[in-house]
Enzyme design. Structure first.
Site, PDB file in Angstrom:
ATOM      1  CG  HIS A   1      38.856  31.955  41.578  1.00 27.14           C
ATOM      2  ND1 HIS A   1      39.219  30.738  41.274  1.00 27.14           N
ATOM      3  CD2 HIS A   1      38.498  32.522  40.214  1.00 27.14           C
ATOM      4  CE1 HIS A   1      38.913  30.524  40.109  1.00 27.14           C
ATOM      5  NE2 HIS A   1      38.658  31.537  39.209  1.00 27.14           N
TER       6      HIS A   1
ATOM      7  CD  GLU B   1      40.577  28.813  44.098  1.00 22.19           C
ATOM      8  OE1 GLU B   1      39.619  29.639  43.860  1.00 22.19           O
ATOM      9  OE2 GLU B   1      40.570  28.030  43.428  1.00 22.19           O
TER      10      GLU B   1
ATOM     11  CG  ASN C   1      35.761  30.300  43.906  1.00 22.42           C
ATOM     12  OD1 ASN C   1      36.037  31.276  42.863  1.00 22.42           O
ATOM     13  ND2 ASN C   1      36.543  29.286  44.264  1.00 22.42           N
TER      14      ASN C   1
ATOM     15  CG  ASP D   1      45.471  32.317  36.547  1.00 23.59           C
ATOM     16  OD1 ASP D   1      45.756  32.363  35.520  1.00 23.59           O
ATOM     17  OD2 ASP D   1      44.464  32.440  37.263  1.00 23.59           O
TER      18      ASP D   1
HETATM   19  C1  F6R Z   1      42.023  32.485  34.301  1.00 23.61           C
HETATM   20  C2  F6R Z   1      41.731  33.039  35.644  1.00 23.61           C
HETATM   21  C3  F6R Z   1      40.549  32.899  36.284  1.00 23.61           C
HETATM   22  C4  F6R Z   1      39.345  32.967  35.789  1.00 23.61           C
HETATM   23  C5  F6R Z   1      38.041  33.010  36.364  1.00 23.61           C
HETATM   24  C6  F6R Z   1      36.879  33.234  35.339  1.00 23.61           C
HETATM   25  O1  F6R Z   1      43.434  33.181  33.803  1.00 23.61           O
HETATM   26  O2  F6R Z   1      42.677  33.944  36.403  1.00 23.61           O
HETATM   27  O3  F6R Z   1      40.578  33.615  37.510  1.00 23.61           O
HETATM   28  O4  F6R Z   1      39.621  34.562  35.170  1.00 23.61           O
HETATM   29  O5  F6R Z   1      38.048  31.616  36.762  1.00 23.61           O
HETATM   30  O6  F6R Z   1      36.731  32.388  34.217  1.00 23.61           O
HETATM   31  P1  F6R Z   1      35.916  32.498  33.060  1.00 23.61           P
HETATM   32  O7  F6R Z   1      36.212  33.641  32.265  1.00 23.61           O
HETATM   33  O8  F6R Z   1      36.150  30.978  32.239  1.00 23.61           O
HETATM   34  O9  F6R Z   1      34.443  32.496  33.418  1.00 23.61           O
END
Ligand code: F6R
Length: 243
Positions: A136, A141, A134, A65
């Site tokens: 995701h 989302e 959340n 992403d």
């Molecule tokens: C990043 C991604 C996001 C993160 C998620 C958790 O490439 O795909 O879904 O994996 O937001 O982020 P952290 O690891 O910073 O808590």
């Protein structure tokens, strides 16, 4: 789905790195999809530390992403993170990775390109994802269909707020581009990692709550070959680990 709990972040990272290396030992040219974010940082450090013992630089990589409008020059972008933490230290060749160009004018064309790339490679072999507060996965989302492919996303309020942590100054984060949950479902092996007390409640919903597109992480429970690796803090609200 198999859940494994490790004593702390370091053990979680070491075991995740070992698991990845075991997967690729069976298929040295595997197609990998690796998340950015704080959680996998330790795993990538381990992979870099072990680089002489691994053949990871023969693997191919597809980007999960990106924040719309950003590329590797933007500190805090997913590309910037993965390139600096993993690709440059491991000397991964450019032709071995394919990432969204989130600065492109036609983001829909970027989505089609990613879908075609994955299709041509007959699915991702191994995906490593983190979990948003959340629920995701990538930028899928709450409410994203489990059978979705690459798409442009209006980011959730939680993602916009939490996402500020990756940037030095305040950023306008409104859109993202992401692989879909269908790609994760079709990934031959899917691993989710989470660390810290802040993830405990959402991990509880993922592991013990209802399976629902409102919590994208619950797709881990319907995937046929999925693993959730946690440290004790992230597992602390789970019934099974706290009996
Ligand atoms: C990043 C991604 C996001 C993160 C998620 C958790 O490439 O795909 O879904 O994996 O937001 O982020 P952290 O690891 O910073 O808590």
């Amino acid at each position: 789905m198999e859940v494994r709990v490790f004593k702390d972040y370091e053990e979680l990272s070491k075991n995740t790195a070992d698991f990845i290396l075991k997967c690729i030992s069976n298929k040295p040219d595997a197609l990998l999809c690796l998340a950015a974010g704080d959680t996998p940082r330790g795993t990538y450090e381990q992979l870099v530390r072990m680089k002489n013992q691994t053949a990871i630089n023969n693997c191919r990589f597809v980007g999960l992403d990106e924040w719309a409008g950003m590329d590797e020059k933007d500190e805090g972008s997913c590309k910037n993170f993965i390139y600096n933490e993993l690709f440059y230290p491991l000397s991964i060749k450019k032709e071995n990775y394919s990432f969204f160009d989130a600065r492109a004018e036609d983001l829909q064309a970027e989505c089609r390109k990613a879908d075609d790339y994955i299709l041509k490679n007959r699915a991702i072999d191994f995906s490593l994802v983190g979990l948003g507060l959340n629920g995701h996965i990538g930028f899928n989302e709450p409410g994203t269909p489990f059978d979705s492919y690459s798409h442009v996303v209006e980011l959730d309020e939680v993602t916009k707020t939490v996402g500020q942590k990756y940037f030095k100054g305040e950023k306008v984060l409104d859109k993202g581009i992401t692989l879909g949950l269908g790609h994760m479902m079709e990934s031959k092996c899917l691993m989710l990692i989470a660390s810290g007390l802040k993830k405990a409640q959402i991990i509880k919903r993922v592991v013990e709550g209802d399976i629902s597109e409102e919590v994208p992480g619950t797709l881990m429970r319907i995937h046929k070959n999925s693993f959730i690796f946690l440290d004790r803090d992230a597992a602390s609200a789970l019934q099974e680990y706290n009996r």
